[in-house]
Enzyme design. Structure first.
Site, short mmCIF file in Angstrom:
data_model
loop_
_atom_site.label_atom_id
_atom_site.label_comp_id
_atom_site.label_asym_id
_atom_site.label_seq_id
_atom_site.Cartn_x
_atom_site.Cartn_y
_atom_site.Cartn_z
CB CYS A 21 -0.95 -0.01 1.20
SG CYS A 21 -0.12 -0.05 2.80
CB ALA A 22 0.39 4.74 0.96
#
Length: 463
Positions: A26-27
């Site tokens: 993810c980020a």
């Protein structure tokens, strides 16, 4: 930083490529789904250069890498693919997974596994949803600055692009479920795509008392829905698994796909789709009811809990409902404000550290992390690098997030578009922009002041 070396270390300390079934990011986090948790050397992983923290959610190992997650993931992905390609029998690997000794099931374990599964399904599509939401934001800003732009074909065409991630969300959910379960993605994706196929929806609208094999087909709007596709992904996996066992080898290549799609399709449009839509709408309505009737308390409470939810990975438990709320009823008074205000409070606490400390290096780092939280919406480096090790700033975070949440609930801050939880995403609140701005200012100032007043012991930092 040598990203390849870091990737090699993380894979080795996670039990090797053979212990990793699925991987994504993810980020800020590298996510490994593992077969055997006992093979993972958690203490050594935490000591790897660039690792900010480590979280386990079910079978999912989340390694917090912050800004370094993308290059490390690229190297890890390449290494794992090379290793997996050398395995001569994938079916043997799956059989090995199924042959694992059964562990005693507990309510906590089941809940954790459900959260881990949802996280794995939702995570791959989040960048697309955010991109679509932020594109809507920029189009809105351009239209406000140049009203005539709203009448152009460029505006219309880009507007269509921004809608696609949400309209076809069932397809992306089906893909995520198949990848997580180890099924053939295209089977569940085709069935999910049928739910939003214009001819299918038109057929349902133009006919009454539709049946398939004497089972009634309910008219449901599936575009932007999550749970129906999630159930279809599960169904396709088990149907494919069952049909693989009973179909003779000579006809399996021909009939496996057909039978999997047809059976899943029939169950999807008669039972699973309507049931998933009902449950999703019911759950969202519960949250929306709480935000409307307990407004100031509900947003403030969720905002204050967010740092701990993020650290444990539990924030993904509410992601499906946040996505569903934007799709239907079309607004979010709880989740997005809470996410956003938590990020602002993390940044505010970092500003408080910068304000209080006399250490120039710590002040510079704190200011940098504050910008990351407020402008980029990336909080893990601030949590693991500053606020959690110093302890007292976490009280500032909770106080700031809660205060901002109360203000947001009091003035009715409401998100109408899916977007990042950053100060740049303020336009997604449309006509409640002033409400969220007031809440953001409150969250940052309260977190900063509480942190500065309480102080902290810099000896708790390990850098």
């Amino acid at each position: 930083m040598n990203y390849k070396q870091v990737a090699e270390e993380l894979i080795a300390l996670s039990g090797g490529s053979e212990n990793i079934t699925t991987y994504m990011h993810c980020a800020t986090r590298l996510r490994f789904y593992t077969k055997d948790k006992n093979k993972i050397q958690q203490a050594k992983i935490k000591a790897v250069k660039g690792v900010l923290g480590l979280v386990f959610v079910g079978e999912e190992l989340q390694i917090v890498l912050g800004k370094n997650v993308n290059p490390v993931y690229e190297e890890a992905s390449r290494l794992i693919e090379i290793s997996h390609s050398k395995q001569s029998d994938v079916i043997a690997t799956r059989s090995e997974q199924l042959a694992k000794p059964k562990q005693k099931r507990t309510v906590k374990g089941i809940f954790t596994n459900v959260i881990g599964f949802i996280s794995a399904v939702v995570t791959p599509m989040i960048p697309g949803l955010v991109a679509g939401g932020m594109l809507k934001v920029f189009l809105l800003l351009f239209r406000l600055a140049i009203p005539s732009f709203g009448e152009t074909q460029v505006y219309s065409l880009l507007g269509l692009l921004s809608d696609v991630p949400f309209f076809f969300m069932p397809v992306f959910v089906a893909y995520g479920a198949a990848k997580k379960l180890g099924a053939t993605p295209i089977f569940s994706m085709v069935v999910a795509a049928t739910l939003v196929y214009p001819n299918f929806t038109e057929f349902l609208k133009s006919n009454e008392n539709i049946e398939i094999m004497q089972i009634p087909v309910m008219v449901v709007k599936y575009s932007g829905s999550l749970l129906p596709a999630l159930l279809i992904g599960l169904c396709a996996y088990y149907v494919e698994k069952f049909m693989t066992k009973i179909l003779p080898g000579i006809v399996r290549p021909i009939l496996l796909g057909i039978s999997t799609m047809v059976i899943t399709y029939i169950l999807g449009i008669t039972i699973l789709g309507p049931f998933g839509d009902f449950i999703g709408s019911y759950m969202v309505n519960i949250f929306l009811w709480s935000s409307e009737n307990l407004g100031t308390l509900s947003v403030g409470l969720l905002s204050a809990c967010m740092p701990w939810l993020v650290m444990t990975g539990m924030h993904h438990a509410v992601t499906p409902f946040m996505v569903q709320a934007i799709a239907n009823p079309g607004y979010d008074m709880l989740f997005r404000p809470a996410y956003l205000l938590h990020n602002m409070a993390e940044g505010g606490a970092c500003l408080g550290v910068a304000l209080r400390t006399k250490n120039k290096a710590l002040r510079t780092e704190s200011l940098s992390l504050a910008v990351g939280c407020i402008v980029a919406g990336v909080t893990e480096p601030a949590i693991y690098g500053i606020n959690l090790p110093l302890r007292n700033p976490m009280f500032g975070v909770m106080a700031g997030a809660a205060s901002g949440g109360v203000v947001a609930g009091l003035f009715g801050a409401t998100a109408y578009v899916y977007g990042y939880s950053t100060i740049l995403a303020i336009p997604i609140f449309q006509h409640t922009v002033m409400a969220i701005i007031a809440a953001i200012i409150t969250a940052i100032i309260v977190a900063m002041m509480i942190t500065a007043i309480l102080g902290f012991d810099e000896k708790n930092l390990n850098h």
